[in-house]
Design a protein around this motif. Structure first.
Motif, PDB file in Angstrom:
ATOM      1  N   ASN A  34      -0.637   9.921   2.802  1.00 32.17           N
ATOM      2  CA  ASN A  34      -0.903   8.562   3.263  1.00 32.17           C
ATOM      3  C   ASN A  34       0.377   7.767   3.500  1.00 32.17           C
ATOM      4  O   ASN A  34       0.313   6.591   3.881  1.00 32.17           O
ATOM      5  N   MET A  35       1.508   8.388   3.237  1.00 36.52           N
ATOM      6  CA  MET A  35       2.796   7.745   3.457  1.00 36.52           C
ATOM      7  C   MET A  35       3.431   8.278   4.733  1.00 36.52           C
ATOM      8  O   MET A  35       3.030   9.336   5.237  1.00 36.52           O
ATOM      9  N   PRO A  36       4.416   7.583   5.282  1.00 34.86           N
ATOM     10  CA  PRO A  36       5.092   8.106   6.476  1.00 34.86           C
ATOM     11  C   PRO A  36       5.688   9.482   6.216  1.00 34.86           C
ATOM     12  O   PRO A  36       6.202   9.755   5.113  1.00 34.86           O
ATOM     13  N   ALA A  37       5.609  10.352   7.210  1.00 31.06           N
ATOM     14  CA  ALA A  37       6.176  11.696   7.055  1.00 31.06           C
ATOM     15  C   ALA A  37       7.658  11.634   6.721  1.00 31.06           C
ATOM     16  O   ALA A  37       8.198  12.532   6.058  1.00 31.06           O
ATOM     17  N   SER A  38       8.319  10.562   7.128  1.00 31.39           N
ATOM     18  CA  SER A  38       9.751  10.427   6.844  1.00 31.39           C
ATOM     19  C   SER A  38      10.024  10.340   5.353  1.00 31.39           C
ATOM     20  O   SER A  38      11.110  10.724   4.888  1.00 31.39           O
ATOM     21  N   ARG A  52       6.434  19.810   4.019  1.00 36.47           N
ATOM     22  CA  ARG A  52       5.032  20.168   4.282  1.00 36.47           C
ATOM     23  C   ARG A  52       4.279  20.397   2.987  1.00 36.47           C
ATOM     24  O   ARG A  52       3.122  20.001   2.846  1.00 36.47           O
ATOM     25  N   TYR A  53       4.908  21.051   2.027  1.00 35.94           N
ATOM     26  CA  TYR A  53       4.284  21.275   0.717  1.00 35.94           C
ATOM     27  C   TYR A  53       3.974  19.947   0.040  1.00 35.94           C
ATOM     28  O   TYR A  53       2.892  19.754  -0.542  1.00 35.94           O
ATOM     29  N   LEU A  54       4.909  19.023   0.104  1.00 37.01           N
ATOM     30  CA  LEU A  54       4.704  17.711  -0.509  1.00 37.01           C
ATOM     31  C   LEU A  54       3.535  16.965   0.128  1.00 37.01           C
ATOM     32  O   LEU A  54       2.918  16.107  -0.510  1.00 37.01           O
ATOM     33  N   ALA A  68       0.836  -1.201   0.000  1.00 36.12           N
ATOM     34  CA  ALA A  68       0.000   0.000   0.000  1.00 36.12           C
ATOM     35  C   ALA A  68       0.870   1.250   0.000  1.00 36.12           C
ATOM     36  O   ALA A  68       0.572   2.238  -0.690  1.00 36.12           O
ATOM     37  N   ARG A  69       1.969   1.195   0.738  1.00 37.17           N
ATOM     38  CA  ARG A  69       2.890   2.329   0.782  1.00 37.17           C
ATOM     39  C   ARG A  69       3.557   2.530  -0.581  1.00 37.17           C
ATOM     40  O   ARG A  69       3.700   3.666  -1.055  1.00 37.17           O
ATOM     41  N   VAL A  70       3.920   1.444  -1.242  1.00 40.69           N
ATOM     42  CA  VAL A  70       4.529   1.554  -2.575  1.00 40.69           C
ATOM     43  C   VAL A  70       3.520   2.105  -3.580  1.00 40.69           C
ATOM     44  O   VAL A  70       3.860   2.926  -4.442  1.00 40.69           O
ATOM     45  N   ALA A  71       2.269   1.657  -3.474  1.00 37.07           N
ATOM     46  CA  ALA A  71       1.236   2.133  -4.395  1.00 37.07           C
ATOM     47  C   ALA A  71       1.021   3.634  -4.248  1.00 37.07           C
ATOM     48  O   ALA A  71       0.797   4.343  -5.242  1.00 37.07           O
ATOM     49  N   GLU A  72       1.085   4.141  -3.021  1.00 33.12           N
ATOM     50  CA  GLU A  72       0.970   5.588  -2.816  1.00 33.12           C
ATOM     51  C   GLU A  72       2.179   6.307  -3.405  1.00 33.12           C
ATOM     52  O   GLU A  72       2.049   7.347  -4.040  1.00 33.12           O
ATOM     53  N   ALA A  73       3.377   5.746  -3.198  1.00 31.99           N
ATOM     54  CA  ALA A  73       4.589   6.362  -3.745  1.00 31.99           C
ATOM     55  C   ALA A  73       4.546   6.406  -5.262  1.00 31.99           C
ATOM     56  O   ALA A  73       5.056   7.345  -5.886  1.00 31.99           O
ATOM     57  N   GLY A  74       3.953   5.393  -5.886  1.00 32.84           N
ATOM     58  CA  GLY A  74       3.874   5.327  -7.341  1.00 32.84           C
ATOM     59  C   GLY A  74       2.671   6.017  -7.936  1.00 32.84           C
ATOM     60  O   GLY A  74       2.466   5.982  -9.156  1.00 32.84           O
ATOM     61  N   ASP A  75       1.831   6.656  -7.083  1.00 33.56           N
ATOM     62  CA  ASP A  75       0.647   7.390  -7.563  1.00 33.56           C
ATOM     63  C   ASP A  75      -0.295   6.504  -8.369  1.00 33.56           C
ATOM     64  O   ASP A  75      -0.917   6.957  -9.333  1.00 33.56           O
ATOM     65  N   MET A  91      -0.428  18.503  -9.320  1.00 35.14           N
ATOM     66  CA  MET A  91       0.363  18.156  -8.142  1.00 35.14           C
ATOM     67  C   MET A  91      -0.515  17.928  -6.919  1.00 35.14           C
ATOM     68  O   MET A  91      -0.099  17.272  -5.957  1.00 35.14           O
ATOM     69  N   ARG A  92      -1.743  18.441  -6.948  1.00 30.73           N
ATOM     70  CA  ARG A  92      -2.601  18.322  -5.772  1.00 30.73           C
ATOM     71  C   ARG A  92      -2.875  16.855  -5.408  1.00 30.73           C
ATOM     72  O   ARG A  92      -2.667  16.460  -4.248  1.00 30.73           O
ATOM     73  N   PRO A  93      -3.363  16.019  -6.332  1.00 32.13           N
ATOM     74  CA  PRO A  93      -3.598  14.622  -5.949  1.00 32.13           C
ATOM     75  C   PRO A  93      -2.326  13.872  -5.574  1.00 32.13           C
ATOM     76  O   PRO A  93      -2.362  12.956  -4.755  1.00 32.13           O
ATOM     77  N   VAL A  94      -1.207  14.262  -6.170  1.00 29.56           N
ATOM     78  CA  VAL A  94       0.065  13.625  -5.804  1.00 29.56           C
ATOM     79  C   VAL A  94       0.405  13.939  -4.349  1.00 29.56           C
ATOM     80  O   VAL A  94       0.793  13.055  -3.565  1.00 29.56           O
ATOM     81  N   SER A  95       0.240  15.199  -3.965  1.00 29.74           N
ATOM     82  CA  SER A  95       0.558  15.581  -2.584  1.00 29.74           C
ATOM     83  C   SER A  95      -0.416  14.924  -1.607  1.00 29.74           C
ATOM     84  O   SER A  95      -0.025  14.552  -0.498  1.00 29.74           O
ATOM     85  N   LEU A  96      -1.658  14.754  -2.010  1.00 31.58           N
ATOM     86  CA  LEU A  96      -2.614  14.070  -1.135  1.00 31.58           C
ATOM     87  C   LEU A  96      -2.243  12.603  -0.965  1.00 31.58           C
ATOM     88  O   LEU A  96      -2.460  12.021   0.103  1.00 31.58           O
TER      89      LEU A  96
END
Length: 421
Positions: A277-281, A251-253, A48-55, A268-273
Motif C-alpha cells: 500500500n506504499m509507493p514502490a519507491s 519484490r519480496y518486501l 496513511a503512508r506513515v501508518a503503513e510504514a509503521g505497521d 512477515m506476510r502482513p508486513v509485506s502486504l
C-alpha cells in the motif's frame, strides 16, 4: 563532636531514592483535547503512508476485528498483551488525545492519562521519527471512523504486571534520538534507513533480545524470534551464497514471489502486504539500505552431525516431494511459470541454520489474502506425520545444503507440534 548514627544516613538515602523512583515512575496526565477541526486531506494522505510504514494495522487490528480497534493478543516472555483501540472513539480510543499527548506516547511510551506503555509498543523506534511524520499519522488516525472497542485486560506475569516498573526499562534502554540524514549516502539510502530504523521498527523482530526484552547490544538486525518463527538476520544479504539483488528484495518486501528466494510467510506476510500500500519507491529504498549492511565475521562452524536413520522415517523424502510439493515446486510444474513458484533449493528457509521456518511453512501453509492477488499454499499439518515431515525436510535440506543436515530437526518438529496443541 558527635556523629549521627548510621541508620540516619540510611533513612535519608532511602527517602531520596524513594522520591527519585516516584518521580521516575510518575507522569502527569495531559488534558483531553478540544474538538478537532478537519485535517487537510494531503496531511491525512501522508499519514496513511506513515501508518503503513509503521505497521499500525498489523498490531492494532485483530483477526475478524474492526480496523485499528485493537484486541490482538501479543504473546511475550513476560505475559500476554492486547493491542489497544487507536481509532478516534472518545471513550475507548484516542478521541481525547491531543497532538502533544500522541507525540509523548510515540516518543516516551506514556499514555495520555500518564500510565506507562509496555515496550511491545515500539516507541523506542518511533521516537526516531520526524515531528512531521508523527503529526501526519496523528491526523490520519483522528480522521478515521471511531469504533467503540473497550480494551482487553492484559495478562502479564509478576513483576511486569506492575506497570510503573517499565520506567526502569526506559531508563536503561530508551536512548534513541530522531535520525538525521547521512550526507555521504543517497537520498534513497537515507529513506530506506529511516523506514527500517524508525517507523518500520525492523529491529523489533530481526534482532536478538536480552532477558529484559530489549535489543542485545551490538547485535542489531542480526536475527531474532517472533511468534514461533525465526526472523532471519538482515546483515550481509548481498554477499550470501545466493545473494539478493535490489529488485528481488523490493519484490519480496511487496509480498511477491521471488525466484530463488520464495515469498514472505509467517509474521512477515502482513508486513509485506502493508508495504504493497506504499509507493514502490519505499520498498526500493528499504532494499538499498538493507543490502548495504555488511555481515559480521563468520563464527567457526561446528562439524555437521548426520541425523539418525530413524528420524528420516520409512517414506523416502523424494517420494514425498513428488506427491506433496512437485505440483507447484518441481522443475516442470506449470505453477513455476504461471505464478512464479520458486524452486525450493535456494529459498531462505532451507538455507537457515534452524529448520523452524521451513517446518512452520509446511505445517501452516501460506494462507490466501481475501481480495488480494498473490501466492497461497495449503497447510500440511494434518497430512504429514512427524516421520514424513522429517524425511521431506531432510531431503530438501540436502538439496539446498549438501552435507549440512539440520541438527535440530526432530526436536523442532516435536516443539512445533506441542505449540500447535
Amino acid at each position: 563532636m558527635k556523629t549521627k548514627p548510621l541508620w540516619v544516613g540510611a533513612v535519608v538515602l532511602a527517602l531520596v531514592g524513594g522520591i527519585g523512583a516516584a518521580l521516575l515512575m510518575w507522569r502527569p496526565a495531559i488534558a483531553p483535547a478540544d474538538a478537532q477541526s478537519p485535517f487537510d486531506s494531503s496531511q491525512v494522505h501522508r499519514g496513511a503512508r506513515v501508518a503503513e510504514a509503521g505497521d499500525c494495522a498489523v498490531c492494532h487490528t485483530r483477526p475478524g476485528g474492526q480496523y485499528l480497534a485493537g484486541g490482538l493478543a501479543l504473546v511475550t516472555p513476560f505475559g500476554t498483551l492486547y493491542s489497544t483501540n487507536i481509532t478516534p472513539d472518545i471513550e475507548t480510543g484516542i478521541g481525547q488525545w491531543s497532538l502533544p499527548a500522541f507525540q509523548r506516547a510515540m516518543r516516551e511510551g506514556v499514555s495520555r492519562d500518564g500510565h506507562l506503555l509496555y515496550p511491545a509498543f515500539p516507541y523506542a523506534y518511533y521516537r526516531r521519527m520526524t515531528d512531521e511524520d508523527i503529526a501526519d499519522v496523528y491526523a490520519y488516525l483522528m480522521s478515521g471512523p471511531a469504533v467503540h472497542a473497550p480494551a482487553v485486560q492484559n495478562r502479564m506475569n509478576f513483576p511486569m504486571n506492575i506497570r510503573p516498573l517499565v520506567s526502569f526499562w526506559n531508563l536503561l534502554f530508551l536512548h534513541q534520538q530522531p535520525l538525521t540524514p547521512v550526507a555521504q549516502q543517497s537520498a534513497t539510502w537515507n529513506r530506506g534507513r529511516y523506514l527500517v530504523e524508525g517507523p518500520g521498527h525492523c529491529g523489533g523482530c530481526h534482532s536478538p533480545l536480552n532477558p529484559l526484552g530489549a535489543e542485545k547490544s551490538n547485535q542489531h538486525l542480526a536475527g531474532g524470534h517472533v511468534d514461533g518463527w525465526e526472523a532471519p538476520s538482515l546483515l550481509g544479504m548481498a554477499s550470501r551464497t545466493f545473494p539478493w539483488s535490489s529488485a528481488q528484495l523490493a519484490r519480496y518486501l511487496r509480498a511477491e514471489v521471488v525466484e530463488g528466494h520464495g515469498t514472505a510467510a509467517g509474521p512477515m506476510r502482513p508486513v509485506s502486504l502493508s508495504l504493497t500500500n506504499m509507493p514502490a519507491s519505499d520498498a526500493d529504498a528499504i532494499a538499498e539500505y538493507l543490502l548495504s549492511l555488511k555481515a559480521p565475521a563468520p563464527s567457526p562452524v561446528a562439524p555437521s552431525i548426520k541425523p539418525p536413520s530413524e528420524v528420516i522415517g520409512q517414506t523416502p523424502g523424494p517420494l514425498l516431494f513428488q506427491s506433496a510439493c512437485a505440483g507447484c515446486h518441481g522443475p516442470a510444474a506449470p505453477m513455476r511459470q504461471i505464478d512464479g513458484r520458486p524452486a525450493l533449493d535456494r529459498t531462505s528457509a532451507l538455507h537457515a541454520t534452524s529448520a523452524r521456518n521451513f517446518l512452520k511453512t509446511v505445517l501452516e501453509g501460506v494462507p490466501a489474502t481475501p481480495g488480494r492477488p498473490g501466492p497461497s499454499m495449503p497447510p500440511f499439518a494434518a497430512s504429514l506425520d512427524n516421520h514424513q515431515l522429517a524425511a521431506l525436510a531432510g531431503f530438501l535440506r540436502e538439496q539446498a545444503k549438501p552435507g549440512q543436515p539440520w541438527a535440530d530437526l526432530s526436536s523442532t518438529i516435536d516443539e512445533l507440534r506441542q505449540e500447535a496443541q
